[in-house]
Design a protein around this motif. Sequence first.
Motif, PDB file in Angstrom:
ATOM      1  N   CYS A  61       0.867  -1.189   0.000  1.00  0.00           N
ATOM      2  CA  CYS A  61       0.000   0.000   0.000  1.00  0.00           C
ATOM      3  C   CYS A  61       0.898   1.230   0.000  1.00  0.00           C
ATOM      4  O   CYS A  61       1.424   1.642   1.042  1.00  0.00           O
ATOM      5  CB  CYS A  61      -0.895  -0.012   1.237  1.00  0.00           C
ATOM      6  SG  CYS A  61      -2.042  -1.387   1.318  1.00  0.00           S
ATOM      7  N   ASN A  62       1.077   1.802  -1.181  1.00  0.00           N
ATOM      8  CA  ASN A  62       2.049   2.869  -1.356  1.00  0.00           C
ATOM      9  C   ASN A  62       1.411   4.216  -1.710  1.00  0.00           C
ATOM     10  O   ASN A  62       2.069   5.245  -1.627  1.00  0.00           O
ATOM     11  CB  ASN A  62       3.054   2.473  -2.456  1.00  0.00           C
ATOM     12  CG  ASN A  62       4.151   3.483  -2.647  1.00  0.00           C
ATOM     13  OD1 ASN A  62       4.786   3.908  -1.697  1.00  0.00           O
ATOM     14  ND2 ASN A  62       4.365   3.890  -3.882  1.00  0.00           N
ATOM     15  N   ALA A  63       0.150   4.220  -2.095  1.00  0.00           N
ATOM     16  CA  ALA A  63      -0.495   5.466  -2.526  1.00  0.00           C
ATOM     17  C   ALA A  63      -0.872   6.325  -1.323  1.00  0.00           C
ATOM     18  O   ALA A  63      -1.186   5.818  -0.252  1.00  0.00           O
ATOM     19  CB  ALA A  63      -1.735   5.146  -3.349  1.00  0.00           C
ATOM     20  N   ALA A  64      -0.841   7.639  -1.530  1.00  0.00           N
ATOM     21  CA  ALA A  64      -1.214   8.563  -0.456  1.00  0.00           C
ATOM     22  C   ALA A  64      -1.543   9.922  -1.044  1.00  0.00           C
ATOM     23  O   ALA A  64      -1.239  10.204  -2.205  1.00  0.00           O
ATOM     24  CB  ALA A  64      -0.088   8.693   0.561  1.00  0.00           C
ATOM     25  N   SER A  65      -2.168  10.759  -0.228  1.00  0.00           N
ATOM     26  CA  SER A  65      -2.506  12.126  -0.630  1.00  0.00           C
ATOM     27  C   SER A  65      -2.110  13.093   0.474  1.00  0.00           C
ATOM     28  O   SER A  65      -2.136  12.751   1.660  1.00  0.00           O
ATOM     29  CB  SER A  65      -4.015  12.265  -0.879  1.00  0.00           C
ATOM     30  OG  SER A  65      -4.427  11.441  -1.940  1.00  0.00           O
ATOM     31  N   ASN A  66      -1.753  14.290   0.072  1.00  0.00           N
ATOM     32  CA  ASN A  66      -1.540  15.365   1.039  1.00  0.00           C
ATOM     33  C   ASN A  66      -1.883  16.704   0.384  1.00  0.00           C
ATOM     34  O   ASN A  66      -1.003  17.400  -0.132  1.00  0.00           O
ATOM     35  CB  ASN A  66      -0.098  15.386   1.557  1.00  0.00           C
ATOM     36  CG  ASN A  66       0.048  16.382   2.693  1.00  0.00           C
ATOM     37  OD1 ASN A  66      -0.857  16.526   3.502  1.00  0.00           O
ATOM     38  ND2 ASN A  66       1.165  17.071   2.750  1.00  0.00           N
ATOM     39  N   PRO A  67      -3.165  17.069   0.373  1.00  0.00           N
ATOM     40  CA  PRO A  67      -3.598  18.288  -0.323  1.00  0.00           C
ATOM     41  C   PRO A  67      -3.372  19.577   0.452  1.00  0.00           C
ATOM     42  O   PRO A  67      -3.766  20.646  -0.016  1.00  0.00           O
ATOM     43  CB  PRO A  67      -5.098  18.040  -0.521  1.00  0.00           C
ATOM     44  CG  PRO A  67      -5.474  17.206   0.669  1.00  0.00           C
ATOM     45  CD  PRO A  67      -4.296  16.312   0.927  1.00  0.00           C
ATOM     46  N   TYR A  68      -2.744  19.498   1.631  1.00  0.00           N
ATOM     47  CA  TYR A  68      -2.615  20.702   2.459  1.00  0.00           C
ATOM     48  C   TYR A  68      -1.276  20.720   3.182  1.00  0.00           C
ATOM     49  O   TYR A  68      -0.822  19.707   3.707  1.00  0.00           O
ATOM     50  CB  TYR A  68      -3.745  20.756   3.494  1.00  0.00           C
ATOM     51  CG  TYR A  68      -3.618  21.892   4.482  1.00  0.00           C
ATOM     52  CD1 TYR A  68      -4.011  23.181   4.137  1.00  0.00           C
ATOM     53  CD2 TYR A  68      -3.101  21.680   5.754  1.00  0.00           C
ATOM     54  CE1 TYR A  68      -3.875  24.233   5.037  1.00  0.00           C
ATOM     55  CE2 TYR A  68      -2.965  22.719   6.669  1.00  0.00           C
ATOM     56  CZ  TYR A  68      -3.362  23.997   6.301  1.00  0.00           C
ATOM     57  OH  TYR A  68      -3.232  25.045   7.189  1.00  0.00           O
ATOM     58  N   ALA A  69      -0.652  21.867   3.210  1.00  0.00           N
ATOM     59  CA  ALA A  69       0.552  22.094   4.002  1.00  0.00           C
ATOM     60  C   ALA A  69       0.383  23.400   4.764  1.00  0.00           C
ATOM     61  O   ALA A  69       0.056  24.426   4.180  1.00  0.00           O
ATOM     62  CB  ALA A  69       1.785  22.159   3.109  1.00  0.00           C
ATOM     63  N   GLY A  70       0.577  23.339   6.062  1.00  0.00           N
ATOM     64  CA  GLY A  70       0.413  24.524   6.899  1.00  0.00           C
ATOM     65  C   GLY A  70      -0.108  24.140   8.268  1.00  0.00           C
ATOM     66  O   GLY A  70      -0.297  22.955   8.562  1.00  0.00           O
ATOM     67  N   PRO A  71      -0.362  25.113   9.127  1.00  0.00           N
ATOM     68  CA  PRO A  71      -0.877  24.834  10.472  1.00  0.00           C
ATOM     69  C   PRO A  71      -2.200  24.068  10.410  1.00  0.00           C
ATOM     70  O   PRO A  71      -3.037  24.320   9.529  1.00  0.00           O
ATOM     71  CB  PRO A  71      -1.074  26.228  11.075  1.00  0.00           C
ATOM     72  CG  PRO A  71      -0.216  27.137  10.262  1.00  0.00           C
ATOM     73  CD  PRO A  71      -0.184  26.560   8.889  1.00  0.00           C
ATOM     74  N   MET A  72      -2.404  23.168  11.339  1.00  0.00           N
ATOM     75  CA  MET A  72      -3.621  22.355  11.318  1.00  0.00           C
ATOM     76  C   MET A  72      -4.877  23.190  11.515  1.00  0.00           C
ATOM     77  O   MET A  72      -5.957  22.793  11.096  1.00  0.00           O
ATOM     78  CB  MET A  72      -3.531  21.237  12.364  1.00  0.00           C
ATOM     79  CG  MET A  72      -2.537  20.159  11.958  1.00  0.00           C
ATOM     80  SD  MET A  72      -2.581  18.700  13.019  1.00  0.00           S
ATOM     81  CE  MET A  72      -4.201  18.037  12.650  1.00  0.00           C
ATOM     82  N   GLY A  73      -4.734  24.344  12.112  1.00  0.00           N
ATOM     83  CA  GLY A  73      -5.877  25.227  12.281  1.00  0.00           C
ATOM     84  C   GLY A  73      -6.423  25.759  10.969  1.00  0.00           C
ATOM     85  O   GLY A  73      -7.560  26.239  10.912  1.00  0.00           O
ATOM     86  N   GLY A  74      -5.642  25.669   9.912  1.00  0.00           N
ATOM     87  CA  GLY A  74      -6.076  26.188   8.624  1.00  0.00           C
ATOM     88  C   GLY A  74      -6.600  25.136   7.667  1.00  0.00           C
ATOM     89  O   GLY A  74      -7.054  25.482   6.572  1.00  0.00           O
ATOM     90  N   ILE A  75      -6.567  23.866   8.036  1.00  0.00           N
ATOM     91  CA  ILE A  75      -6.997  22.811   7.130  1.00  0.00           C
ATOM     92  C   ILE A  75      -8.520  22.765   7.068  1.00  0.00           C
ATOM     93  O   ILE A  75      -9.210  22.940   8.080  1.00  0.00           O
ATOM     94  CB  ILE A  75      -6.413  21.443   7.544  1.00  0.00           C
ATOM     95  CG1 ILE A  75      -6.561  20.415   6.424  1.00  0.00           C
ATOM     96  CG2 ILE A  75      -7.032  20.930   8.836  1.00  0.00           C
ATOM     97  CD1 ILE A  75      -5.779  19.135   6.677  1.00  0.00           C
ATOM     98  N   THR A  76      -9.064  22.543   5.873  1.00  0.00           N
ATOM     99  CA  THR A  76     -10.515  22.416   5.747  1.00  0.00           C
ATOM    100  C   THR A  76     -10.944  20.996   6.067  1.00  0.00           C
ATOM    101  O   THR A  76     -10.144  20.059   6.031  1.00  0.00           O
ATOM    102  CB  THR A  76     -10.971  22.756   4.319  1.00  0.00           C
ATOM    103  OG1 THR A  76     -10.472  21.758   3.411  1.00  0.00           O
ATOM    104  CG2 THR A  76     -10.479  24.137   3.893  1.00  0.00           C
ATOM    105  N   ILE A 110       2.041  -8.103   3.938  1.00  0.00           N
ATOM    106  CA  ILE A 110       1.386  -6.828   3.641  1.00  0.00           C
ATOM    107  C   ILE A 110       2.310  -5.708   4.113  1.00  0.00           C
ATOM    108  O   ILE A 110       2.796  -5.730   5.248  1.00  0.00           O
ATOM    109  CB  ILE A 110       0.014  -6.744   4.333  1.00  0.00           C
ATOM    110  CG1 ILE A 110      -0.921  -7.829   3.779  1.00  0.00           C
ATOM    111  CG2 ILE A 110      -0.598  -5.358   4.164  1.00  0.00           C
ATOM    112  CD1 ILE A 110      -2.179  -8.040   4.591  1.00  0.00           C
ATOM    113  N   ILE A 111       2.547  -4.767   3.216  1.00  0.00           N
ATOM    114  CA  ILE A 111       3.479  -3.668   3.497  1.00  0.00           C
ATOM    115  C   ILE A 111       2.741  -2.346   3.300  1.00  0.00           C
ATOM    116  O   ILE A 111       2.176  -2.097   2.239  1.00  0.00           O
ATOM    117  CB  ILE A 111       4.687  -3.733   2.552  1.00  0.00           C
ATOM    118  CG1 ILE A 111       5.400  -5.086   2.682  1.00  0.00           C
ATOM    119  CG2 ILE A 111       5.649  -2.583   2.818  1.00  0.00           C
ATOM    120  CD1 ILE A 111       6.290  -5.425   1.501  1.00  0.00           C
TER     121      ILE A 111
END
Length: 224
Positions: A61-76, A110-111
Amino acid sequence: AQVVISSRKAGPCEEVAAEINARYGPGRAIAVPANIAEKADLQRLVDETNAAFGKIDILVCNAASNPYAGPMGGITDDQFNKILQNNVISNHWLIQMAAPQMLERRDGSIIIVSSIGGLRGNALIGAYNVSKAADMQLARNLAVEWGPSNVRVNCIAPGLVQTDFAKYLWENPEILKTVTEPAPLKRIGQPHEIAGAAVYLASPASTFMTGQTLVVDGGVTIAW
């Protein structure tokens, strides 16, 4: 190994499969595109793999997403939900689809590709790190459940690796310096260096290892 290459876009998958077949002979690799956020896509990936090769011995399982970078208070909410869905829940889905046959045969590996972000705090990619810590716990839980059936579940925790996924990090000179300066090896990783860890966890060389997180980070987590 006979290998199934899967990602959201068909083109890159087919290129990798073609490269493997050219090097090792026809029929060694196939491409089955799938969107990790779609449960039906993941089931189709498992079904087509079984149809082509008869069984699944190893799941990465190698796929991933990260649509946001910044303080957690700003994540939608949508961004946080996407991170948790793609990085944790989708792994759970795919593992649950592939594991029954492994459990029946009493053999399988499983990896899950996690991240050293799951081991430490970070003011830039905090939500991503939350998901990667969850992946480590997912591996531990399943290792306990499935160890008696000789099915192993482990994580790889890479440091910063020179991939397109992490481009926004290693292309930033300030971030790159922050990562590489304290690291004993003084550089970021290359994809083949993570692949080597996956080969180990997939092979009989690691049959006494389960529920673990293998850190591959150039030493950055052991240095101050």
